[in-house]
Design a protein around this motif. Structure first.
Motif, PDB file in Angstrom:
ATOM      1  N   ALA A 234       0.842  -1.199   0.000  1.00  0.00           N
ATOM      2  CA  ALA A 234       0.000   0.000   0.000  1.00  0.00           C
ATOM      3  C   ALA A 234       0.872   1.242   0.000  1.00  0.00           C
ATOM      4  O   ALA A 234       2.013   1.216   0.487  1.00  0.00           O
ATOM      5  N   ARG A 235       0.328   2.304  -0.561  1.00  0.00           N
ATOM      6  CA  ARG A 235       0.945   3.630  -0.505  1.00  0.00           C
ATOM      7  C   ARG A 235      -0.071   4.563   0.153  1.00  0.00           C
ATOM      8  O   ARG A 235      -1.133   4.820  -0.408  1.00  0.00           O
ATOM      9  N   ILE A 236       0.254   5.003   1.345  1.00  0.00           N
ATOM     10  CA  ILE A 236      -0.661   5.862   2.098  1.00  0.00           C
ATOM     11  C   ILE A 236      -0.212   7.303   1.919  1.00  0.00           C
ATOM     12  O   ILE A 236       0.925   7.654   2.252  1.00  0.00           O
ATOM     13  N   PRO A 237      -1.068   8.159   1.389  1.00  0.00           N
ATOM     14  CA  PRO A 237      -0.641   9.530   1.086  1.00  0.00           C
ATOM     15  C   PRO A 237      -0.549  10.402   2.339  1.00  0.00           C
ATOM     16  O   PRO A 237      -1.066  10.065   3.403  1.00  0.00           O
ATOM     17  N   TYR A 238       0.120  11.516   2.165  1.00  0.00           N
ATOM     18  CA  TYR A 238       0.169  12.556   3.205  1.00  0.00           C
ATOM     19  C   TYR A 238      -1.178  13.275   3.126  1.00  0.00           C
ATOM     20  O   TYR A 238      -1.345  14.243   2.397  1.00  0.00           O
ATOM     21  N   ASP A 239      -2.155  12.819   3.885  1.00  0.00           N
ATOM     22  CA  ASP A 239      -3.552  13.188   3.700  1.00  0.00           C
ATOM     23  C   ASP A 239      -4.091  13.886   4.945  1.00  0.00           C
ATOM     24  O   ASP A 239      -3.962  13.371   6.061  1.00  0.00           O
ATOM     25  N   LYS A 240      -4.729  15.011   4.749  1.00  0.00           N
ATOM     26  CA  LYS A 240      -5.325  15.757   5.855  1.00  0.00           C
ATOM     27  C   LYS A 240      -6.409  14.942   6.558  1.00  0.00           C
ATOM     28  O   LYS A 240      -6.560  15.012   7.785  1.00  0.00           O
TER      29      LYS A 240
END
Length: 274
Positions: A234-240
């Motif tokens: 998985a690639r987890i984004p820098y997400d608010k």
């Protein structure tokens, strides 16, 4: 199946991954082996918690039997024993409870006594069994607590390991079927990631990678995964959205359909790998 979540440094997303995998599974045991600073319980908020004290063994000496041969002092590689005023003295802070002094004493002058070093908390979050190891401040090693926590074998186990690659991490992953290596796509994150990859490779563990806080691909990390044939789960984004959920002490898969599907997909991939 036992799935261990590791990271080379703190704050990489190890607990985020472990908690949400357990939540995505629905029925599982979440084992927090980060005994110096366990925080999975802050999100899972277990109910009906029971507490079990964990002890280590300390040597105790019978002055009437001790002949002052100092074999115990010479044997102790941790320098936890000294001989003062014609009797042995124990430095409990550095004793590793190996039992060697008891074995080498020719006069059977050594016995062992219990010393509390921490606790295990056991509770439930819906159908997730939450097991948390907590080490008392100042103790030298959390390995006995980790061993006790991992005895709670119950079907699918998600193991939240300590950060880094020290003895406590080795103990946490020793019986794991699969290891998830969580990496930050930065120079520092990549350096520490390679240390935990080397550890699980030496232990012959199947593993995959989760890249957390990704804004753009970090080429050295991407190239390393390709060369070592490491699947990126998985690639987890820098997400608010993620930051807000975590700051609120909530579980991402219970809030977001998108991330719930992501962690469900990871479980399916890992099942296939194992």
């Amino acid at each position: 199946m036992k799935i261990a979540c590791l990271s080379g440094k703190g704050g990489a997303g190890k607990t985020l991954t472990a908690v949400n995998l357990a939540a995505a599974a629905g029925t599982a045991a979440y084992i927090d082996c980060d005994v110096e600073e366990p925080n999975g319980r802050l999100f899972l908020k277990p109910e009906n918690v029971q507490i079990q004290t964990v002890n280590s063994l300390l040597p105790a000496f019978d002055g009437g039997k001790c002949i002052g041969c100092k074999k115990c002092v010479q044997f102790c590689r941790f320098h936890a024993l000294t001989y003062i005023k014609e009797k042995p003295m124990v430095f409990s802070e550095v004793c590793h409870s190996c039992g060697g002094c008891l074995l080498v004493c020719p006069e059977n002058a050594v016995t062992e006594i219990n010393k509390p070093i921490g606790i295990i908390e056991m509770g439930w979050h819906q159908k997730i069994r939450v097991v948390t190891g907590i080490l008392n401040p100042g103790e030298a090693s959390g390995v006995p607590i980790i061993r006790e926590a991992l005895k709670q074998d119950d079907g699918l186990m998600i193991i939240d390991c300590p950060p880094g690659s020290a003895c406590s991490v080795m103990e946490s992953v020793r019986d794991a079927d699969y290891c998830i290596l969580i990496a930050e796509p930065t120079v520092f994150g990549f350096h520490n990631f390679k240390m935990v990859w080397e550890l699980v490779s030496l232990m012959n563990k199947k593993c995959g990678v989760v890249i957390n806080k990704q804004e753009v691909p970090y080429e050295p990390l991407e190239q390393f995964c390709q060369e070592k044939q490491l699947p990126v789960l998985a690639r987890i984004p820098y997400d608010k959205e993620i930051a807000e959920v975590i700051a609120g002490g909530k579980i991402l898969t219970e809030i977001s359909v998108k991330y719930g599907e992501l962690f469900h997909s990871m479980l399916k991939q890992i099942g296939g790998e194992v």
